[in-house]
Scaffold this motif. Structure first.
Motif, PDB file in Angstrom:
ATOM      1  N   ALA A 139       0.815  -1.218   0.000  1.00  0.00           N
ATOM      2  CA  ALA A 139       0.000   0.000   0.000  1.00  0.00           C
ATOM      3  C   ALA A 139       0.849   1.268   0.000  1.00  0.00           C
ATOM      4  O   ALA A 139       0.511   2.250  -0.668  1.00  0.00           O
ATOM      5  CB  ALA A 139      -0.931   0.000   1.213  1.00  0.00           C
ATOM      6  N   PHE A 140       1.974   1.266   0.743  1.00  0.00           N
ATOM      7  CA  PHE A 140       2.735   2.492   0.956  1.00  0.00           C
ATOM      8  C   PHE A 140       4.143   2.456   0.371  1.00  0.00           C
ATOM      9  O   PHE A 140       4.909   3.397   0.537  1.00  0.00           O
ATOM     10  CB  PHE A 140       2.816   2.806   2.459  1.00  0.00           C
ATOM     11  N   GLY A 141       4.498   1.369  -0.284  1.00  0.00           N
ATOM     12  CA  GLY A 141       5.794   1.293  -0.936  1.00  0.00           C
ATOM     13  C   GLY A 141       6.798   0.465  -0.154  1.00  0.00           C
ATOM     14  O   GLY A 141       6.724   0.349   1.066  1.00  0.00           O
ATOM     15  N   GLN A 142       7.746  -0.085  -0.875  1.00  0.00           N
ATOM     16  CA  GLN A 142       8.735  -0.960  -0.269  1.00  0.00           C
ATOM     17  C   GLN A 142       9.709  -0.219   0.643  1.00  0.00           C
ATOM     18  O   GLN A 142      10.413  -0.842   1.445  1.00  0.00           O
ATOM     19  CB  GLN A 142       9.501  -1.703  -1.367  1.00  0.00           C
ATOM     20  N   ASP A 143       9.753   1.120   0.547  1.00  0.00           N
ATOM     21  CA  ASP A 143      10.654   1.899   1.395  1.00  0.00           C
ATOM     22  C   ASP A 143      10.033   2.249   2.744  1.00  0.00           C
ATOM     23  O   ASP A 143      10.683   2.900   3.578  1.00  0.00           O
ATOM     24  CB  ASP A 143      11.059   3.199   0.686  1.00  0.00           C
ATOM     25  N   LEU A 144       8.797   1.849   2.972  1.00  0.00           N
ATOM     26  CA  LEU A 144       8.145   2.107   4.257  1.00  0.00           C
ATOM     27  C   LEU A 144       8.975   1.531   5.396  1.00  0.00           C
ATOM     28  O   LEU A 144       9.422   0.387   5.335  1.00  0.00           O
ATOM     29  CB  LEU A 144       6.748   1.473   4.271  1.00  0.00           C
ATOM     30  N   LYS A 145       9.192   2.322   6.443  1.00  0.00           N
ATOM     31  CA  LYS A 145       9.896   1.848   7.626  1.00  0.00           C
ATOM     32  C   LYS A 145       8.882   1.292   8.616  1.00  0.00           C
ATOM     33  O   LYS A 145       7.910   1.973   8.956  1.00  0.00           O
ATOM     34  CB  LYS A 145      10.710   2.977   8.272  1.00  0.00           C
ATOM     35  N   ILE A 146       9.124   0.068   9.070  1.00  0.00           N
ATOM     36  CA  ILE A 146       8.230  -0.576  10.026  1.00  0.00           C
ATOM     37  C   ILE A 146       8.995  -0.860  11.313  1.00  0.00           C
ATOM     38  O   ILE A 146       9.990  -1.592  11.311  1.00  0.00           O
ATOM     39  CB  ILE A 146       7.658  -1.894   9.462  1.00  0.00           C
ATOM     40  N   ASN A 147       8.555  -0.234  12.401  1.00  0.00           N
ATOM     41  CA  ASN A 147       9.055  -0.578  13.723  1.00  0.00           C
ATOM     42  C   ASN A 147       8.128  -1.636  14.302  1.00  0.00           C
ATOM     43  O   ASN A 147       6.901  -1.485  14.246  1.00  0.00           O
ATOM     44  CB  ASN A 147       9.070   0.649  14.641  1.00  0.00           C
ATOM     45  N   LEU A 148       8.683  -2.681  14.856  1.00  0.00           N
ATOM     46  CA  LEU A 148       7.881  -3.785  15.376  1.00  0.00           C
ATOM     47  C   LEU A 148       8.187  -3.996  16.851  1.00  0.00           C
ATOM     48  O   LEU A 148       9.341  -4.182  17.241  1.00  0.00           O
ATOM     49  CB  LEU A 148       8.174  -5.069  14.594  1.00  0.00           C
TER      50      LEU A 148
END
Length: 283
Positions: free
Chosen positions: A65-74
């Motif tokens: 949805a937001f692009g492969q460069d989206l940063k995800i903190n988990l």
């Protein structure tokens, strides 16, 4: 929901999760137009295999949805399979290795766990581990109780020594009691528990460990603490599974303290520390 997607303003990005008749999971993000953040935080209390699959699907949906460069903190307060951190017998799976491999599919910017069961979990997942001392220091009531001159910290077994010593050093505690626990190598059942101290008259004994599942170890320790005249017994565990309920501690443990790392049912004996981690901070 056991999994929340948090935007940078603190609001949640919503989604629906359903299961198909064949057993497959399905995720649908529902408010995409309102999400423009370059970084999103997923906070997940994973209580089942469905939750693990939902997490993977959510991360995949976010990137599409937001692009492969989206940063995800988990943030995984409780790391699933953290207790299966080695192969104990021929023919067994290295379950934590599998879990760590699945988490790599998410390609996180930062992964945070709380009081991980062993260093193996931290190393395999490359996570930042929030120490139990940090969690305790966030709660004034528990910190005060541990620092009380009549309180003693009880270390339940050899595996918890380093963890309890960290707590002792961080809170500048003088008293700590050690315990010895022995298991049958074939069955894994505990056959001997010993509290290595003499009289505890007038003392508040605070047992601390990372996880409480059925509670057998803590029951046996509490029995000995009572026999040594401990006036009050408190159990603090970061992750309260409590698979046998809290009734198993009746007459032995006066108060149980845990965190919000796992969902809890209200109980007169239970106190919950609502810990909040902020990404970008060191803990």
């Amino acid at each position: 929901m056991n999994i929340e997607i948090e935007k940078q303003d603190g609001s949640l990005l919503l989604y629906t999760a359903i299961g198909f008749a064949g057993g497959e999971r399905h995720i649908q993000l529902t408010d995409l137009a309102q999400a423009e953040d370059a970084t999103l935080t997923i906070r997940a209390n994973l209580m089942s295999s469905n939750d693990v699959m939902d997490l993977l699907l959510i991360a995949n949906a976010l990137r599409h949805a937001f692009g492969q460069d989206l940063k995800i903190n988990l943030e995984l307060p409780y790391l699933p399979y953290s207790r299966q951190d080695r192969v104990c017998a021929e023919g067994q799976a290295f379950s934590l290795e599998v879990m760590a491999s699945l988490l790599k599919l998410i390609r996180v910017n930062e992964l945070v766990t709380w009081d991980c069961h062993s260093k193996v979990g931290i190393e395999l997942t490359q996570s930042h581990n929030v120490t139990p001392a940090t969690i305790i220091q966030s709660d004034a009531a528990l910190s005060s109780l541990l620092k009380h001159p009549r309180s003693v910290l009880v270390c339940p077994d050899k595996g918890a020594v380093e963890r309890c010593q960290d707590i002792q050093q961080a809170l500048n505690l003088k008293a700590m009691v050690f315990c010895d626990k022995q298991r049958n190598p074939t069955t894994g059942k505990i056959y001997h528990t010993e509290v290595l101290c003499d009289d505890l008259t007038g003392k508040c004994a605070i047992i601390s460990d990372d996880i409480c599942d059925g509670g057998y170890t803590f029951i046996k320790i509490a029995e000995q603490l009572r026999a040594k005249n401990a006036e009050r017994i408190v159990l603090f565990v970061t992750h309260g599974i409590f698979s046998k309920g809290l009734g198993v501690f009746d007459g032995l443990i006066d108060e149980v303290i845990t965190t919000n790392s796992l969902p809890q049912k209200t109980h007169s004996k239970l106190s919950i520390i609502n810990f909040n981690y902020t990404f970008g901070e060191s803990s």
